[in-house]
Scaffold this motif. Structure first.
Motif, PDB file in Angstrom:
ATOM      1  N   LEU A  27       0.860  -1.174   0.000  1.00 45.36           N
ATOM      2  CA  LEU A  27       0.000   0.000   0.000  1.00 45.36           C
ATOM      3  C   LEU A  27       0.898   1.226   0.000  1.00 45.36           C
ATOM      4  N   VAL A  28       0.460   2.254  -0.676  1.00 42.63           N
ATOM      5  CA  VAL A  28       1.299   3.422  -0.890  1.00 42.63           C
ATOM      6  C   VAL A  28       1.833   3.998   0.421  1.00 42.63           C
ATOM      7  N   HIS A  29       3.131   4.302   0.405  1.00 44.37           N
ATOM      8  CA  HIS A  29       3.812   5.021   1.486  1.00 44.37           C
ATOM      9  C   HIS A  29       4.007   6.442   0.987  1.00 44.37           C
ATOM     10  N   ILE A  30       3.328   7.376   1.579  1.00 48.32           N
ATOM     11  CA  ILE A  30       3.435   8.778   1.151  1.00 48.32           C
ATOM     12  C   ILE A  30       4.492   9.440   2.026  1.00 48.32           C
ATOM     13  N   ASP A  31       5.628   9.782   1.419  1.00 46.62           N
ATOM     14  CA  ASP A  31       6.803  10.219   2.172  1.00 46.62           C
ATOM     15  C   ASP A  31       6.973  11.723   2.289  1.00 46.62           C
ATOM     16  N   ASN A  32       6.219  12.492   1.490  1.00 46.73           N
ATOM     17  CA  ASN A  32       6.378  13.952   1.553  1.00 46.73           C
ATOM     18  C   ASN A  32       5.184  14.617   0.868  1.00 46.73           C
ATOM     19  N   GLU A  33       5.140  15.932   0.934  1.00 49.03           N
ATOM     20  CA  GLU A  33       4.009  16.673   0.368  1.00 49.03           C
ATOM     21  C   GLU A  33       3.893  16.482  -1.140  1.00 49.03           C
ATOM     22  N   GLU A  34       5.013  16.411  -1.823  1.00 55.22           N
ATOM     23  CA  GLU A  34       4.997  16.223  -3.276  1.00 55.22           C
ATOM     24  C   GLU A  34       4.341  14.887  -3.647  1.00 55.22           C
ATOM     25  N   GLU A  35       4.716  13.831  -2.939  1.00 57.59           N
ATOM     26  CA  GLU A  35       4.121  12.523  -3.214  1.00 57.59           C
ATOM     27  C   GLU A  35       2.640  12.522  -2.819  1.00 57.59           C
ATOM     28  N   ASN A  36       2.297  13.219  -1.752  1.00 58.82           N
ATOM     29  CA  ASN A  36       0.896  13.334  -1.352  1.00 58.82           C
ATOM     30  C   ASN A  36       0.088  13.984  -2.480  1.00 58.82           C
ATOM     31  N   ASP A  37       0.644  15.026  -3.088  1.00 57.30           N
ATOM     32  CA  ASP A  37      -0.034  15.692  -4.200  1.00 57.30           C
ATOM     33  C   ASP A  37      -0.189  14.766  -5.406  1.00 57.30           C
ATOM     34  N   GLU A  38       0.825  13.912  -5.662  1.00 51.42           N
ATOM     35  CA  GLU A  38       0.748  12.951  -6.768  1.00 51.42           C
ATOM     36  C   GLU A  38      -0.385  11.953  -6.544  1.00 51.42           C
TER      37      GLU A  38
END
Length: 125
Positions: A27-38
């Motif tokens: 399951l996706v690991h969201i590591d920063n704001e940029e990845e959260n936006d993606e």
């Protein structure tokens, strides 16, 4: 790379599906704001009903200690105001979903079924 399911499943089924669908998938690991936006953009583009998808964080091992499903520590979170609330409204809430707004809420892992986002790596030789 990311992949969003067509099916709604419980969090544990989503974890299992990501592991089975792709070598070393999770399951996706969201590591920063940029990845959260993606991930948020993918969710909006997929036009998923209700706009909630499972992500790879939970606190089912120890209440209030949120980790990735593989046990590693979080590097980034984007909780909605008032979240995580541990189930004040719906009871035991140990798993997280991301909304179309890009923020996270905690929900019951096995009571609810949502789409899910797998993350996997492609080796280019």
């Amino acid at each position: 790379m990311y992949w969003i399911s067509d099916d709604n499943v419980t969090w544990s089924k989503a974890v299992e599906a990501c592991r089975n669908l792709y070598n070393n998938g999770h399951l996706v690991h969201i590591d920063n704001e940029e990845e959260n936006d993606e991930v948020k953009a993918i969710l909006v583009q997929a036009n998923i009903r209700y706009g909630l998808i499972w992500i790879g964080i939970h606190d089912s091992v120890k209440e209030g200690v949120w980790t990735y499903e593989d046990g590693s520590r979080l590097t980034y979170v984007n909780w909605r105001n008032g979240e995580p609330n541990g189930g004040i409204v719906h009871g035991d809430e140990d798993c997280a979903v991301i909304t179309k707004g890009g923020d996270y809420i905690d929900v019951n892992c096995e009571k609810w079924k949502f789409h899910f986002c797998c993350e996997y790596y492609v080796v280019i030789e």
